[in-house]
Scaffold this motif. Sequence first.
Motif, PDB file in Angstrom:
ATOM      1  N   ASP A 114      17.973  25.746 -19.129  1.00  0.00           N
ATOM      2  CA  ASP A 114      17.104  25.678 -20.300  1.00  0.00           C
ATOM      3  C   ASP A 114      17.710  26.296 -21.548  1.00  0.00           C
ATOM      4  OD1 ASP A 114      14.901  28.417 -19.214  1.00  0.00           O
ATOM      5  OD2 ASP A 114      17.040  28.333 -19.684  1.00  0.00           O
ATOM      6  N   TYR A 115      19.024  26.511 -21.535  1.00  0.00           N
ATOM      7  CA  TYR A 115      19.699  27.064 -22.702  1.00  0.00           C
ATOM      8  C   TYR A 115      21.085  26.456 -22.728  1.00  0.00           C
ATOM      9  CZ  TYR A 115      21.835  30.655 -25.751  1.00  0.00           C
ATOM     10  OH  TYR A 115      22.487  31.316 -26.762  1.00  0.00           O
ATOM     11  N   PHE A 116      21.449  25.873 -23.897  1.00  0.00           N
ATOM     12  CA  PHE A 116      22.685  25.100 -23.973  1.00  0.00           C
ATOM     13  C   PHE A 116      23.477  25.533 -25.206  1.00  0.00           C
ATOM     14  CE2 PHE A 116      21.425  22.274 -20.613  1.00  0.00           C
ATOM     15  CZ  PHE A 116      20.039  22.318 -20.661  1.00  0.00           C
ATOM     16  N   PRO A 117      24.362  26.514 -25.051  1.00  0.00           N
ATOM     17  CA  PRO A 117      25.173  26.971 -26.181  1.00  0.00           C
ATOM     18  C   PRO A 117      26.542  26.314 -26.207  1.00  0.00           C
ATOM     19  CG  PRO A 117      25.321  28.562 -24.405  1.00  0.00           C
ATOM     20  CD  PRO A 117      24.437  27.424 -23.904  1.00  0.00           C
ATOM     21  N   TRP A 118      27.134  26.327 -27.379  1.00  0.00           N
ATOM     22  CA  TRP A 118      28.533  25.949 -27.547  1.00  0.00           C
ATOM     23  C   TRP A 118      29.281  27.192 -28.039  1.00  0.00           C
ATOM     24  CZ3 TRP A 118      31.025  21.463 -26.324  1.00  0.00           C
ATOM     25  CH2 TRP A 118      30.218  20.355 -26.003  1.00  0.00           C
ATOM     26  N   TYR A 119      30.448  27.426 -27.427  1.00  0.00           N
ATOM     27  CA  TYR A 119      31.279  28.563 -27.808  1.00  0.00           C
ATOM     28  C   TYR A 119      32.601  28.061 -28.372  1.00  0.00           C
ATOM     29  CZ  TYR A 119      28.339  32.211 -25.795  1.00  0.00           C
ATOM     30  OH  TYR A 119      27.307  33.089 -25.542  1.00  0.00           O
ATOM     31  N   GLN A 120      33.119  28.824 -29.338  1.00  0.00           N
ATOM     32  CA  GLN A 120      34.400  28.533 -29.957  1.00  0.00           C
ATOM     33  C   GLN A 120      35.361  29.669 -29.597  1.00  0.00           C
ATOM     34  OE1 GLN A 120      34.757  29.377 -34.239  1.00  0.00           O
ATOM     35  NE2 GLN A 120      35.458  27.270 -34.538  1.00  0.00           N
ATOM     36  N   GLN A 121      36.568  29.306 -29.166  1.00  0.00           N
ATOM     37  CA  GLN A 121      37.525  30.333 -28.784  1.00  0.00           C
ATOM     38  C   GLN A 121      38.880  30.070 -29.435  1.00  0.00           C
ATOM     39  OE1 GLN A 121      38.506  30.693 -24.546  1.00  0.00           O
ATOM     40  NE2 GLN A 121      38.773  32.915 -24.777  1.00  0.00           N
ATOM     41  N   PHE A 122      39.368  31.080 -30.162  1.00  0.00           N
ATOM     42  CA  PHE A 122      40.701  31.027 -30.740  1.00  0.00           C
ATOM     43  C   PHE A 122      41.670  31.755 -29.808  1.00  0.00           C
ATOM     44  CE2 PHE A 122      39.684  29.042 -34.643  1.00  0.00           C
ATOM     45  CZ  PHE A 122      38.432  29.500 -35.033  1.00  0.00           C
ATOM     46  N   PRO A 123      42.960  31.406 -29.852  1.00  0.00           N
ATOM     47  CA  PRO A 123      43.939  32.036 -28.958  1.00  0.00           C
ATOM     48  C   PRO A 123      43.908  33.558 -29.066  1.00  0.00           C
ATOM     49  CG  PRO A 123      44.910  30.145 -30.047  1.00  0.00           C
ATOM     50  CD  PRO A 123      43.574  30.347 -30.687  1.00  0.00           C
ATOM     51  N   GLY A 124      43.871  34.206 -27.922  1.00  0.00           N
ATOM     52  CA  GLY A 124      43.890  35.665 -27.889  1.00  0.00           C
ATOM     53  C   GLY A 124      42.561  36.317 -28.192  1.00  0.00           C
ATOM     54  N   LYS A 125      41.522  35.529 -28.362  1.00  0.00           N
ATOM     55  CA  LYS A 125      40.192  36.061 -28.680  1.00  0.00           C
ATOM     56  C   LYS A 125      39.206  35.667 -27.595  1.00  0.00           C
ATOM     57  CE  LYS A 125      41.519  37.523 -32.764  1.00  0.00           C
ATOM     58  NZ  LYS A 125      41.635  38.974 -33.050  1.00  0.00           N
ATOM     59  N   GLY A 126      38.100  36.386 -27.561  1.00  0.00           N
ATOM     60  CA  GLY A 126      37.042  36.004 -26.649  1.00  0.00           C
ATOM     61  C   GLY A 126      36.218  34.881 -27.249  1.00  0.00           C
ATOM     62  N   PRO A 127      35.452  34.162 -26.428  1.00  0.00           N
ATOM     63  CA  PRO A 127      34.586  33.104 -26.960  1.00  0.00           C
ATOM     64  C   PRO A 127      33.530  33.687 -27.895  1.00  0.00           C
ATOM     65  CG  PRO A 127      34.776  32.983 -24.558  1.00  0.00           C
ATOM     66  CD  PRO A 127      35.360  34.286 -24.975  1.00  0.00           C
ATOM     67  N   ALA A 128      33.180  32.918 -28.916  1.00  0.00           N
ATOM     68  CA  ALA A 128      32.141  33.318 -29.864  1.00  0.00           C
ATOM     69  C   ALA A 128      31.108  32.212 -29.946  1.00  0.00           C
ATOM     70  CB  ALA A 128      32.746  33.588 -31.237  1.00  0.00           C
ATOM     71  N   LEU A 129      29.833  32.598 -29.931  1.00  0.00           N
ATOM     72  CA  LEU A 129      28.757  31.614 -29.998  1.00  0.00           C
ATOM     73  C   LEU A 129      28.804  30.871 -31.318  1.00  0.00           C
ATOM     74  CD1 LEU A 129      26.182  30.425 -28.735  1.00  0.00           C
ATOM     75  CD2 LEU A 129      24.893  32.191 -29.946  1.00  0.00           C
ATOM     76  N   LEU A 130      28.751  29.539 -31.220  1.00  0.00           N
ATOM     77  CA  LEU A 130      28.787  28.691 -32.406  1.00  0.00           C
ATOM     78  C   LEU A 130      27.387  28.201 -32.758  1.00  0.00           C
ATOM     79  CD1 LEU A 130      30.960  27.425 -34.268  1.00  0.00           C
ATOM     80  CD2 LEU A 130      31.012  25.472 -32.713  1.00  0.00           C
ATOM     81  N   ILE A 131      26.727  27.625 -31.792  1.00  0.00           N
ATOM     82  CA  ILE A 131      25.395  27.063 -31.978  1.00  0.00           C
ATOM     83  C   ILE A 131      24.794  26.857 -30.595  1.00  0.00           C
ATOM     84  CG2 ILE A 131      26.306  24.703 -32.040  1.00  0.00           C
ATOM     85  CD1 ILE A 131      24.137  23.990 -34.084  1.00  0.00           C
ATOM     86  N   ALA A 132      23.468  26.926 -30.512  1.00  0.00           N
ATOM     87  CA  ALA A 132      22.815  26.759 -29.215  1.00  0.00           C
ATOM     88  C   ALA A 132      21.505  26.004 -29.388  1.00  0.00           C
ATOM     89  CB  ALA A 132      22.547  28.104 -28.563  1.00  0.00           C
ATOM     90  N   ILE A 133      21.044  25.364 -28.303  1.00  0.00           N
ATOM     91  CA  ILE A 133      19.811  24.595 -28.346  1.00  0.00           C
ATOM     92  C   ILE A 133      19.025  24.822 -27.065  1.00  0.00           C
ATOM     93  CG2 ILE A 133      20.688  22.473 -27.266  1.00  0.00           C
ATOM     94  CD1 ILE A 133      19.212  20.900 -29.480  1.00  0.00           C
ATOM     95  N   ARG A 134      17.720  24.680 -27.156  1.00  0.00           N
ATOM     96  CA  ARG A 134      16.853  24.710 -25.972  1.00  0.00           C
ATOM     97  C   ARG A 134      16.258  23.316 -25.820  1.00  0.00           C
ATOM     98  NH1 ARG A 134      16.580  29.668 -23.525  1.00  0.00           N
ATOM     99  NH2 ARG A 134      17.147  31.415 -24.864  1.00  0.00           N
ATOM    100  N   PRO A 135      15.826  22.934 -24.631  1.00  0.00           N
ATOM    101  CA  PRO A 135      15.460  21.542 -24.361  1.00  0.00           C
ATOM    102  C   PRO A 135      14.181  21.047 -25.018  1.00  0.00           C
ATOM    103  CG  PRO A 135      15.119  22.911 -22.424  1.00  0.00           C
ATOM    104  CD  PRO A 135      15.825  23.762 -23.427  1.00  0.00           C
ATOM    105  N   ASP A 136      13.510  21.884 -25.788  1.00  0.00           N
ATOM    106  CA  ASP A 136      12.282  21.420 -26.437  1.00  0.00           C
ATOM    107  C   ASP A 136      12.570  20.651 -27.725  1.00  0.00           C
ATOM    108  OD1 ASP A 136      11.290  24.563 -28.031  1.00  0.00           O
ATOM    109  OD2 ASP A 136      13.257  23.790 -27.466  1.00  0.00           O
ATOM    110  N   VAL A 137      13.837  20.608 -28.155  1.00  0.00           N
ATOM    111  CA  VAL A 137      14.220  19.832 -29.335  1.00  0.00           C
ATOM    112  C   VAL A 137      15.404  18.940 -28.978  1.00  0.00           C
ATOM    113  CG1 VAL A 137      13.402  21.537 -30.999  1.00  0.00           C
ATOM    114  CG2 VAL A 137      15.752  21.647 -30.181  1.00  0.00           C
ATOM    115  N   SER A 138      15.556  17.850 -29.726  1.00  0.00           N
ATOM    116  CA  SER A 138      16.625  16.894 -29.420  1.00  0.00           C
ATOM    117  C   SER A 138      17.856  17.093 -30.302  1.00  0.00           C
ATOM    118  CB  SER A 138      16.113  15.468 -29.575  1.00  0.00           C
ATOM    119  OG  SER A 138      15.688  15.259 -30.912  1.00  0.00           O
ATOM    120  N   GLU A 139      17.696  17.859 -31.369  1.00  0.00           N
ATOM    121  CA  GLU A 139      18.831  18.070 -32.262  1.00  0.00           C
ATOM    122  C   GLU A 139      18.674  19.381 -33.002  1.00  0.00           C
ATOM    123  OE1 GLU A 139      20.739  14.683 -34.544  1.00  0.00           O
ATOM    124  OE2 GLU A 139      19.916  15.828 -36.232  1.00  0.00           O
TER     125      GLU A 139
END
Lengths: 112, 113
Positions: A31-56
């Motif tokens: 019920d939680y769908f995030p996208w993470y962005q990761q640059f070389p040598g860095k940890g992942p960082a949250l970019l944007i996330a959505i929950r299933p009650d919306v389509s966009e």
Amino acid sequence: QQQVKQSPQSLIVQKGGISIINCAYENTAFDYFPWYQQFPGKGPALLIAIRPDVSEKKEGRFTISFNKSAKQFSLHIMDSQPGDSATYFCATTGGGADGLTFGKGTHLIIQP
Amino acid sequence: EAGVAQSPRYKIIEKRQSVAFWCNPISGHATLYWYQQILGQGPKLLIQFQNNGVVDDSQLPKDRFSAERLKGVDSTLKIQPAKLEDSAVYLCASSLWRATEAFFGQGTRLTVV
């Protein structure tokens, strides 16, 4: 068992173009769908996330599209810039679990 | 606001040796995670703490991996003995509470030779 399938594995887009990365999940309890962005040598960082009650969901140049019936979600990067070159991971969680289950990642290169 | 701190950044050890990683989460974050990221793959959850209690360690290879979070703040992850396949980046993440945004540290890159 791979619970999140991400594609493509790598992607090359021209500057100013649209980058599209897709993910499919199996567990309908997620019920939680995030996208993470990761640059070389860095940890992942949250970019944007959505929950299933919306389509966009849109935040600046980044949009998540969510299709609950197909159990798929995608990341769209509009007006892609060289600084967007990174590895992108989709992830899911839910069903009583808090830890994220990640896809295998997409290596995105934006050519100037 | 300071981020998640991890040390060391890099570690090279021989197989069968032991190694320990340290994590200091964001101040006030009750939930702490350890993930293993093998080259070319997404992070895989090893263990989750809520304060100083373990919430999920189902994917932790308990015969060689151990982790603790004494006093509900800093955490250490230990591998003993290490195997070649343990070569990976070990990421620590924290969140304010369960099921909220997780913030990742830069990770510790472990190479087992």
